[in-house]
Motif scaffolding. Structure first.
Motif, short mmCIF file in Angstrom:
data_model
loop_
_atom_site.label_atom_id
_atom_site.label_comp_id
_atom_site.label_asym_id
_atom_site.label_seq_id
_atom_site.Cartn_x
_atom_site.Cartn_y
_atom_site.Cartn_z
N LEU A 67 -0.07 -41.93 4.01
CA LEU A 67 -1.02 -42.34 5.05
C LEU A 67 -1.99 -43.41 4.56
CD1 LEU A 67 -1.83 -38.87 6.64
CD2 LEU A 67 -0.39 -40.67 7.60
N LYS A 113 0.79 -46.32 5.76
CA LYS A 113 0.32 -46.42 7.14
C LYS A 113 -1.07 -47.01 7.26
CE LYS A 113 2.21 -44.73 10.25
NZ LYS A 113 3.18 -45.28 11.22
N GLU A 114 -1.84 -46.99 6.15
CA GLU A 114 -3.22 -47.48 6.15
C GLU A 114 -4.03 -46.83 7.27
OE1 GLU A 114 -3.03 -51.73 6.27
OE2 GLU A 114 -2.37 -51.89 4.19
N SER A 115 -3.91 -45.52 7.36
CA SER A 115 -4.58 -44.75 8.41
C SER A 115 -6.06 -44.59 8.12
CB SER A 115 -3.92 -43.36 8.55
OG SER A 115 -2.55 -43.47 8.83
N ASP A 150 -7.78 -39.44 10.12
CA ASP A 150 -6.36 -39.11 10.30
C ASP A 150 -5.74 -38.60 9.00
OD1 ASP A 150 -6.44 -39.78 12.93
OD2 ASP A 150 -5.44 -41.71 12.72
N TYR A 172 -4.01 -34.93 8.90
CA TYR A 172 -2.59 -34.72 8.67
C TYR A 172 -2.30 -34.09 7.30
CZ TYR A 172 -1.41 -37.03 13.00
OH TYR A 172 -1.29 -37.33 14.33
#
Length: 434
Positions: free
Chosen positions: A99, A103-105, A109, A113
């Motif tokens: 992530l 995803k560079e969330s 988040d 997750y």
């Protein structure tokens, strides 16, 4: 305890647990609606695949070696706890890295997750390992009481009249937390029952090698079968042009509702597996498998008839008005669910005899059918196409196992499906214990 008494105990207490799972599904679906329910269950399917891979199907090896009294129960428990802890750390690290770097969330988040994945995967691992240890000791009461009680507690925390974002988030966090709490409580229950703290230790290298070899073969079968049963979710999710989020929610609900009719075969299989591994009377097990298959064929005929007459109204009444697209795919997939129910019995039998290659090969053939069929039919016919392909794939898998069963044990095919009056006497004796 003989096979019939074990079947009764297993059916009674595991039915209680699965009943609680059904309540969770119903209340959660009515609260989240079809689209959000589909997204949640799609996420748990992704986690389930990860759990299946990293868990290396150790529960299959534990069942085999515990039932045969080859490795001590307490050693298997401590191995389960140690392995689950290691996997939990790996999942936490892997989820964070994926992530954060891929995803560079945002931070929220990532935290969310990481929590979801660790709670679900670690909790399911601990639950699977501990329940099979209990079952190998012929204890179906304690683990299922714990599991059912926590599910009911969760159901009572689901609101009825609101779906505000903060409320949805809170329910989702509790949903994943329950899996972890269930696993931990089962560990402590088994430790308390068997005084495991007095016998800390892990299996030796030779035992670990045998356990690992058996589990890895089972893993191949389980991964392939998992994909056979759930890869259609991915095809539906990826074909947004013909399958909406609501369609995905409806289809996954069809799949989960269909799984309810696998409960009894899976419960029976959980008895057949350890008894086959423990070298119980082969004739009794063979007879039981065939009688149950014949009774199931009659049950599924009734289910199809009722679904055709009342399915539309029933599904919207139980799950809510957004689940108004379940009847057609359910009718199509129900014959496939019947195939899976018989297959569960045969797979447990082959697993208990150490003949896992049959399960692997049958699932591999079915997977080819399902992937090819979904690739061509889902973009054209959506969830109807997925249901058709699934039924065909399940039938192919069952056919392969029946061929091997016939080859190895010279049992007449007709004995599996020709209805017999004596089957009702067998069922009556099972229920009454006489």
């Amino acid at each position: 305890m003989n096979l019939k008494k074990l079947l009764v105990q297993s059916l009674l207490w595991r039915s209680l647990y699965f009943g609680s799972v059904l309540l969770v599904n119903i209340f959660l679906s009515r609260f989240l609606k079809a689209s959000a329910t589909g997204n949640l269950y799609y996420l748990t399917s992704v986690f389930s695949l990860i759990q299946l891979v990293v868990g290396i199907s150790l529960e299959s090896g534990i069942t085999y070696f515990a039932s045969g009294k080859i490795i001590g129960f307490n050693k298997l428990l401590w191995l389960s706890v140690t392995w689950s802890f290691i996997i939990g750390l790996l999942v936490l690290t892997g989820t964070f890295l994926y992530l954060f770097y891929v995803k560079e969330s945002p931070a929220y988040d990532i935290i969310q997750y990481c929590f979801f994945s660790v709670c679900y995967i670690t909790g399911i691992l601990l639950t699977n390992y501990c329940t099979v240890l209990f079952y190998a000791q012929d204890d179906y009461f304690l683990p299922n009481i714990i599991l059912a009680s926590l599910n009911l507690v969760f159901v009572f925390t689901i609101p009825f009249n609101t779906n505000a974002e903060t409320t949805v988030t809170g329910v989702t966090y509790r949903y994943f937390l329950v899996f972890f709490v269930q696993g931990v409580l089962l560990v402590f229950a088994f430790m308390f029952k068997n005084k495991s703290w007095q016998q800390f230790g892990l299996p030796g290298f030779a035992q670990l090698k045998k356990l690992g070899s058996y589990s890895l073969i089972a893993l191949m079968a389980n991964i392939i079968f998992f994909l056979v049963y759930r890869i259609d979710y991915w095809f539906i999710h990826q074909n947004a042009a013909v399958c909406s989020a609501s369609d995905l929610g409806n289809y996954i609900q069809v799949s989960k509702f269909g799984q309810l009719f696998l409960i009894v075969p899976q419960i029976i299989a959980s008895v057949i597996f350890p008894k086959s591994a423990g070298a119980s009377d082969r004739t009794e097990i063979n007879t039981s498998v065939m009688v149950i298959a014949r009774l199931l064929s009659q049950l599924f005929l009734v289910i199809i008839t009722l679904a055709a007459l009342f399915g539309g109204q029933f599904f919207t009444f139980v799950f809510g008005k957004t689940f108004n697209n379940m009847q057609a795919p359910f009718l199509i997939i129900t014959p496939g669910i019947f195939c899976l129910s018989v297959l569960a019995l045969l797979s447990a039998y082959f697993s208990g005899k150490g003949n896992l290659k049959v399960n692997v090969a049958g699932a591999a053939v079915a997977l080819v059918v399902v992937v090819a069929g979904d690739y061509f039919l889902v973009p054209l016919y959506g969830i109807i196409g997925a249901a058709i392909v699934s039924t065909v794939g399940y039938f192919v898998n069952l056919l392969y196992s029946l061929l091997r069963f016939y080859k190895d044990y010279s049992i007449s095919w007709i004995d599996f499906f020709a209805w017999k009056r004596d089957d009702y006497r067998w069922l009556k004796s099972l229920i009454t214990g006489k």
